[in-house]
Design a protein around this motif. Structure first.
Motif, mmCIF file in Angstrom:
data_model
loop_
_atom_site.group_PDB
_atom_site.id
_atom_site.type_symbol
_atom_site.label_atom_id
_atom_site.label_comp_id
_atom_site.label_asym_id
_atom_site.label_seq_id
_atom_site.Cartn_x
_atom_site.Cartn_y
_atom_site.Cartn_z
ATOM 1 N N SER A 336 -86.930 21.517 30.947
ATOM 2 C CA SER A 336 -87.420 20.586 29.601
ATOM 3 C C SER A 336 -86.273 20.102 28.765
ATOM 4 C CB SER A 336 -88.446 21.503 28.936
ATOM 5 O OG SER A 336 -87.882 22.549 28.205
ATOM 6 N N HIS A 337 -84.825 20.558 28.907
ATOM 7 C CA HIS A 337 -83.829 19.954 27.910
ATOM 8 C C HIS A 337 -83.679 18.379 28.191
ATOM 9 C CE1 HIS A 337 -79.945 19.447 26.069
ATOM 10 N NE2 HIS A 337 -80.423 20.384 25.311
ATOM 11 N N GLN A 338 -83.672 17.878 26.892
ATOM 12 C CA GLN A 338 -83.513 16.518 26.903
ATOM 13 C C GLN A 338 -82.514 15.847 27.822
ATOM 14 O OE1 GLN A 338 -82.835 15.050 22.843
ATOM 15 N NE2 GLN A 338 -80.799 16.395 22.744
ATOM 16 N N LYS A 339 -81.314 16.747 28.116
ATOM 17 C CA LYS A 339 -80.358 16.247 28.865
ATOM 18 C C LYS A 339 -80.484 16.174 30.364
ATOM 19 C CE LYS A 339 -75.414 16.948 29.770
ATOM 20 N NZ LYS A 339 -74.156 17.795 29.482
ATOM 21 N N THR A 340 -81.390 17.180 30.679
ATOM 22 C CA THR A 340 -81.896 17.204 31.993
ATOM 23 C C THR A 340 -82.586 16.360 32.649
ATOM 24 O OG1 THR A 340 -81.899 19.767 31.721
ATOM 25 C CG2 THR A 340 -82.843 18.951 33.910
ATOM 26 N N THR A 341 -81.862 15.581 33.982
ATOM 27 C CA THR A 341 -82.554 14.469 34.705
ATOM 28 C C THR A 341 -82.393 14.790 36.013
ATOM 29 O OG1 THR A 341 -80.650 13.325 34.810
ATOM 30 C CG2 THR A 341 -81.808 12.977 32.959
ATOM 31 N N LYS A 342 -82.863 13.986 36.925
ATOM 32 C CA LYS A 342 -82.854 14.155 38.320
ATOM 33 C C LYS A 342 -81.298 14.248 38.752
ATOM 34 C CE LYS A 342 -85.562 11.647 40.844
ATOM 35 N NZ LYS A 342 -85.977 10.434 41.870
ATOM 36 N N ALA A 343 -80.643 13.550 38.167
ATOM 37 C CA ALA A 343 -79.053 13.190 38.481
ATOM 38 C C ALA A 343 -78.383 14.851 38.636
ATOM 39 C CB ALA A 343 -78.252 12.454 37.724
ATOM 40 N N ASN A 344 -79.061 15.658 37.494
ATOM 41 C CA ASN A 344 -78.150 17.044 37.103
ATOM 42 C C ASN A 344 -79.126 18.102 37.484
ATOM 43 O OD1 ASN A 344 -79.653 16.720 34.980
ATOM 44 N ND2 ASN A 344 -77.744 16.876 33.622
ATOM 45 N N LEU A 345 -79.867 17.886 38.046
ATOM 46 C CA LEU A 345 -81.003 19.074 38.218
ATOM 47 C C LEU A 345 -80.221 20.464 38.917
ATOM 48 C CD1 LEU A 345 -84.099 17.735 39.856
ATOM 49 C CD2 LEU A 345 -83.936 18.967 37.881
ATOM 50 N N GLU A 346 -79.190 20.257 39.755
ATOM 51 C CA GLU A 346 -78.715 21.279 40.693
ATOM 52 C C GLU A 346 -77.655 21.805 39.278
ATOM 53 O OE1 GLU A 346 -76.978 20.442 44.341
ATOM 54 O OE2 GLU A 346 -78.530 18.923 44.883
ATOM 55 N N ALA A 347 -77.144 21.182 38.467
ATOM 56 C CA ALA A 347 -76.404 21.754 37.390
ATOM 57 C C ALA A 347 -77.148 22.651 36.548
ATOM 58 C CB ALA A 347 -75.577 20.746 36.593
ATOM 59 N N ARG A 412 -75.938 25.264 25.072
ATOM 60 C CA ARG A 412 -74.608 24.482 24.419
ATOM 61 C C ARG A 412 -73.440 24.085 25.339
ATOM 62 N NH1 ARG A 412 -76.270 28.197 20.244
ATOM 63 N NH2 ARG A 412 -74.629 29.849 20.953
ATOM 64 N N ARG A 413 -73.147 24.935 26.365
ATOM 65 C CA ARG A 413 -72.385 24.881 27.269
ATOM 66 C C ARG A 413 -72.692 23.552 28.032
ATOM 67 N NH1 ARG A 413 -72.514 30.309 28.008
ATOM 68 N NH2 ARG A 413 -73.194 30.116 29.945
ATOM 69 N N PHE A 414 -73.759 23.684 28.471
ATOM 70 C CA PHE A 414 -74.644 22.447 29.249
ATOM 71 C C PHE A 414 -74.654 21.034 28.524
ATOM 72 C CE2 PHE A 414 -78.821 20.438 30.986
ATOM 73 C CZ PHE A 414 -78.395 19.963 32.078
ATOM 74 N N GLU A 415 -74.685 21.129 27.318
ATOM 75 C CA GLU A 415 -74.824 19.858 26.410
ATOM 76 C C GLU A 415 -73.405 19.335 26.295
ATOM 77 O OE1 GLU A 415 -78.439 20.877 23.229
ATOM 78 O OE2 GLU A 415 -76.403 21.317 22.803
ATOM 79 N N MET A 416 -72.320 20.118 26.489
ATOM 80 C CA MET A 416 -70.982 19.732 26.416
ATOM 81 C C MET A 416 -70.124 19.238 27.753
ATOM 82 S SD MET A 416 -69.483 22.740 24.211
ATOM 83 C CE MET A 416 -67.797 22.281 24.030
ATOM 84 N N GLU A 417 -71.055 19.426 28.691
ATOM 85 C CA GLU A 417 -70.582 18.821 30.136
ATOM 86 C C GLU A 417 -70.851 17.470 30.172
ATOM 87 O OE1 GLU A 417 -72.808 21.531 32.855
ATOM 88 O OE2 GLU A 417 -71.533 23.338 32.320
ATOM 89 N N LYS A 418 -69.977 16.726 31.053
ATOM 90 C CA LYS A 418 -70.434 15.450 31.452
ATOM 91 C C LYS A 418 -71.583 15.260 32.436
ATOM 92 C CE LYS A 418 -65.592 13.760 30.646
ATOM 93 N NZ LYS A 418 -64.412 13.209 31.040
#
Length: 419
Positions: A336-347, A412-418
């Protein structure tokens, strides 16, 4: 819908419905597929420890669950341990163990839990009579679910909440052994009016709190329900196969057996144990299975496991359901995090795997150890001091893990990743 991906949840049990509600609240399109024709109105009681309740609160489900519990509020219900033989003297009182704080819990039956959650979920999201038989990855990266009725469903992400005999686990693990086996333990379950036991001379105050009768190759768990008028009994017998994981038993895993069978199994134990087992009328006998060795990963590409699908464990810590709710809490926070999209589901799923595998597998291993402790008390084995030393502090790592802080740090680590 606020997300560009959709989710299919295989399994509509406690973890499956909790996950569905958590994701739907966040604007994620979900579909739940349950193999049964209806949500079952039978099931065993479960104990929810402090960590379970924190996860339910984080998912926004605690208040609904509390309304369906026999308890008006969470209470402290710590075990006392007594000898299964002789005069049943008390060996250890967990309430007196040092460091026990904030250990309030809740008891609820599985059907009542499902009743609490169903009104919170759009019924059009749920499909019954849908037994998943296979999962196929499409060239697009989407997943295609196959069902026994010949239908299919395409989705971006599959969450396997389909229990200990999970089809989704086979997808995650590949064609190899999925580690499912019979623990060698049978659990006899039943309910007894407490007044009957008191009339038989049972002196242990079983109406006030949970008790564990310990011995060699067997142990009995009791806890009061219905305002202290009925005793819920689970009598474990591992004497025929001590410490060995055996091949999966044929179905059914749950069978109704005679009182004579269980009485014979506890011959030579103390008077209270004899009274308890003799009053179990037509008890159900459960073949207890587990996953061992534990899975090294709960994720494969866009298929992820929660609950018993990932880490079905023995019931000796009463912690299996709680670990499932922790899974759901972490997964819902990440997806549900705002940064999570189909493109980075696996991350996002890689973070889930990083957090959940060591934590849940530790609890799985400890649940095995705890059963061995309960059933190793007697001449030539553990004495009173051994039992006290081994039991003391066993639950604290389960109860007091700061899951919210752990997820906050990972995010927080997830948010810092590209992306």
């Amino acid at each position: 819908m606020s997300k560009d991906f959709d989710v299919a949840i295989v399994g509509g049990g406690m973890c499956g419905l909790a996950c569905a509600i958590g994701l739907a609240k966040s604007g994620i399109k979900i579909a739940v597929f349950e193999a049964a024709a209806a949500f079952e109105q039978v099931g065993a009681g479960v104990g929810l420890g402090p960590n379970s309740l924190r996860a339910l609160k984080g998912l926004g489900l605690f208040d609904a669950v509390l309304t369906k519990s026999d308890q008006p509020k969470p209470t402290t219900r710590l075990f006392a341990f007594v000898e299964g033989t002789g005069t049943h003297k008390q060996i250890f009182d967990y309430a007196e163990s040092s460091g026990v704080k904030n250990c309030e819990g809740l008891g609820i039956y599985r059907p009542a839990f499902l009743d609490a959650l169903m009104p919170l979920l759009d019924p059009t999201c749920i499909s019954l009579n849908k037994r998943c038989t296979a999962i196929q990855e499409l060239p697009s990266g989407r997943q295609l679910l196959h069902f026994s009725d010949g239908t299919t469903h395409e989705t971006d992400l599959v969450i396997g909440a389909d229990g200990i005999r999970s089809i989704t686990r086979k997808k995650v693990m590949g064609d190899g052994n999925d580690c499912l086996g019979f623990s060698g333990t049978y659990a006899y379950r039943g309910l007894i009016p407490i007044e009957q036991l008191k009339a038989e001379g049972v002196q242990t105050p079983v109406e006030t709190r949970p008790y564990c009768y310990v011995g060699l190759g067997k142990h009995i768990i009791t806890f009061p329900i219905k305002g202290g008028t009925v005793l819920n009994v689970v009598a474990f017998d591992s004497s025929a196969h001590p410490g060995h994981l055996l091949p999966e038993r044929p179905h059914p895993w749950v069978e109704i057996v005679s009182t004579k069978e269980i009485v014979g199994g506890w011959e030579g134990w103390g008077d209270e144990v004899q009274a308890i087992v003799s009053h179990l009328r037509n008890p159900s006998r459960w073949s207890i299975h587990t996953l061992h060795p534990p899975l090294k990963s709960y994720v494969r590409k866009r298929v992820v496991l929660v609950g018993d699908s990932a880490h079905a464990m023995l019931p000796h810590l009463g912690a299996g359901v709680g670990q499932g709710f922790e899974d759901v809490y972490v997964l819902c926070r990440l997806l549900s995090h705002q940064k999570t999209t189909k493109a980075n589901l696996e991350a996002a799923l890689a973070i889930y795997d990083e957090l959940r595998v060591p934590r849940a597998n530790m609890v799985l291993e400890q649940s095995i150890n705890m059963g061995k402790i309960y059933e190793n008390y007697g001449p030539g084995h553990y004495d009173v001091e051994d039992i006290r030393r081994h039991i003391k502090g066993m639950w604290e790592p389960v109860w007091h893990h700061d899951l919210e802080a752990e997820v906050d740090g990972a995010i927080r680590r997830f948010e810092m990743e590209k992306v």
